[in-house]
Design a protein around this motif. Structure first.
Motif, short mmCIF file in Angstrom:
data_model
loop_
_atom_site.label_atom_id
_atom_site.label_comp_id
_atom_site.label_asym_id
_atom_site.label_seq_id
_atom_site.Cartn_x
_atom_site.Cartn_y
_atom_site.Cartn_z
N GLN A 64 46.84 31.00 41.70
CA GLN A 64 46.53 32.24 41.01
C GLN A 64 45.15 32.21 40.39
O GLN A 64 44.78 31.23 39.74
N PHE A 65 44.43 33.29 40.57
CA PHE A 65 43.06 33.42 40.10
C PHE A 65 43.03 33.61 38.59
O PHE A 65 43.71 34.47 38.04
N LEU A 66 42.23 32.80 37.92
CA LEU A 66 42.08 32.91 36.48
C LEU A 66 40.86 33.76 36.11
O LEU A 66 40.97 34.79 35.49
N PHE A 67 39.68 33.29 36.49
CA PHE A 67 38.45 34.04 36.24
C PHE A 67 37.31 33.47 37.06
O PHE A 67 37.40 32.38 37.61
N GLU A 68 36.25 34.26 37.10
CA GLU A 68 35.04 33.88 37.84
C GLU A 68 33.83 34.07 36.93
O GLU A 68 33.70 35.09 36.25
N TYR A 69 32.95 33.08 36.95
CA TYR A 69 31.70 33.15 36.20
C TYR A 69 30.52 33.12 37.15
O TYR A 69 30.52 32.40 38.15
N PHE A 70 29.54 33.91 36.81
CA PHE A 70 28.32 33.97 37.61
C PHE A 70 27.17 34.20 36.64
O PHE A 70 27.21 35.13 35.82
N SER A 71 26.16 33.36 36.71
CA SER A 71 25.01 33.46 35.80
C SER A 71 25.45 33.56 34.35
O SER A 71 25.02 34.46 33.61
N GLU A 72 26.34 32.67 33.98
CA GLU A 72 26.80 32.50 32.59
C GLU A 72 27.64 33.67 32.07
O GLU A 72 27.93 33.72 30.86
N THR A 73 28.02 34.59 32.93
CA THR A 73 28.80 35.76 32.52
C THR A 73 30.12 35.80 33.28
O THR A 73 30.15 35.55 34.48
N GLN A 74 31.18 36.14 32.58
CA GLN A 74 32.46 36.31 33.27
C GLN A 74 32.42 37.61 34.04
O GLN A 74 32.27 38.68 33.45
N ARG A 75 32.59 37.54 35.35
CA ARG A 75 32.46 38.74 36.19
C ARG A 75 33.81 39.29 36.62
O ARG A 75 33.94 40.49 36.85
N ASN A 76 34.77 38.41 36.80
CA ASN A 76 36.10 38.85 37.23
C ASN A 76 37.16 38.07 36.47
O ASN A 76 36.93 36.92 36.08
N LYS A 77 38.30 38.70 36.28
CA LYS A 77 39.35 38.05 35.50
C LYS A 77 40.71 38.35 36.11
O LYS A 77 40.98 39.48 36.52
N GLY A 78 41.57 37.37 36.14
CA GLY A 78 42.94 37.55 36.62
C GLY A 78 43.84 37.95 35.48
O GLY A 78 43.39 38.28 34.38
N ASN A 79 45.15 37.94 35.74
CA ASN A 79 46.12 38.39 34.75
C ASN A 79 46.71 37.24 33.95
O ASN A 79 47.88 36.91 34.08
N PHE A 80 45.90 36.63 33.15
CA PHE A 80 46.35 35.53 32.30
C PHE A 80 46.11 35.91 30.84
O PHE A 80 45.21 36.68 30.52
N PRO A 81 46.93 35.34 29.93
CA PRO A 81 46.75 35.68 28.51
C PRO A 81 45.42 35.16 27.96
O PRO A 81 44.77 34.32 28.54
N GLY A 82 45.09 35.67 26.79
CA GLY A 82 43.82 35.32 26.17
C GLY A 82 43.70 33.86 25.76
O GLY A 82 42.60 33.40 25.42
N ARG A 83 44.82 33.12 25.84
CA ARG A 83 44.75 31.68 25.52
C ARG A 83 43.88 30.93 26.54
O ARG A 83 43.40 29.84 26.28
N PHE A 84 43.72 31.56 27.68
CA PHE A 84 42.89 30.98 28.75
C PHE A 84 41.49 31.58 28.65
O PHE A 84 41.33 32.80 28.73
N SER A 85 40.53 30.73 28.46
CA SER A 85 39.16 31.22 28.36
C SER A 85 38.23 30.24 29.08
O SER A 85 38.62 29.13 29.43
N GLY A 86 37.02 30.69 29.28
CA GLY A 86 36.08 29.82 29.96
C GLY A 86 34.66 30.16 29.57
O GLY A 86 34.41 31.10 28.80
N ARG A 87 33.76 29.38 30.07
CA ARG A 87 32.35 29.67 29.89
C ARG A 87 31.55 28.96 30.98
O ARG A 87 32.05 28.02 31.62
#
Lengths: 114, 117
Positions: B44-67
């Protein structure tokens, strides 16, 4: 419901036999990827298909994207124990409400008996 | 060219704790995506980062974060761990962003196996 359905879910074949794995989408596919995964490890990229009717081969593995671009098949010729693993199809891009994401099929577990 | 690397490879935590996973993409790749893989839900897709910005996000709760950092390396954080967070977390890198055909082929790392007790 799963957006990418793979069949069969599992497959056991005798070494030397041919086999086919299918990946069916509920939407038109613009990019279809095949990966292989050994249990508990990362995915190994096999090939990417973009155009309807496109067919690609890598060693004894051939994949094809059908004309309507809603189904892809992966065919292994003369299977070997080294082909064992989980095969996953993935689709990109997949847009929902303007954002893109990658989606993957449920996987097909292949076992090859020596 | 070195592949995608992930650290640590294995991690054991207890409920309520938080965890940070790290991913170093293939040199030159600017997009990093994160996935959770479990026997029940698959990949399952969580999120995608490109050039230091989150561009896409899956359906996971806010407990999941990235950078993502300026060198394209990425970290994923999970706070207040739950038993259901036990999974293989996979990171993938690509040249381009999802939706940019031809540069979006993803290459995966070996994964981090997280066990929550």
């Amino acid at each position: 419901s799963q957006e990418l359905e793979q069949s069969p879910q599992s497959l056991i074949v005798q070494e030397g036999k041919n086999l086919t794995i299918n990946c069916t989408s509920s939407k038109t596919l613009y990019g279809l990827y095949w990966y292989k995964q050994k249990y508990g490890e990362g995915l190994i990229f096999l090939m990417m298909l973009q155009k309807g009717g496109e067919e690609k081969s890598h060693e004894k593995i051939t994949a094809k994207l059908d004309e309507k671009k809603q189904q892809s098949s992966l065919h292994i010729t003369a299977s070997q124990p080294s082909h064992a693993g989980i095969y996953l199809c993935g689709a990109s891009p997949w847009s929902t409400s303007g954002t893109y994401k990658y989606i993957f099929g449920t996987g097909t577990r292949l076992k090859v008996l020596a | 060219k070195a592949g995608v690397t992930q650290t640590p490879r294995y991690l054991i935590k207890t409920r309520g704790q938080q965890v940070t996973l790290s991913c170093s993409p293939i040199s030159g790749h600017r997009s990093v995506s994160w996935y959770q893989q479990t026997p029940g839900q698959g990949l399952q897709f969580l999120f995608e980062y490109f050039s230091e910005t989150q561009r896409n996000k899956g359906n996971f709760p806010g407990r999941f974060s990235g950078r993502q950092f300026s060198n394209s390396r990425s970290e994923m954080n999970v706070s207040t761990l739950e038993l259901g967070d036990s999974a293989l977390y996979l990171c993938a890198s690509s040249l381009g962003l999802a939706g940019v055909l031809g540069t979006d082929t993803q290459y995966f790392g070996p994964g981090t196996r997280l066990t929550v007790l």
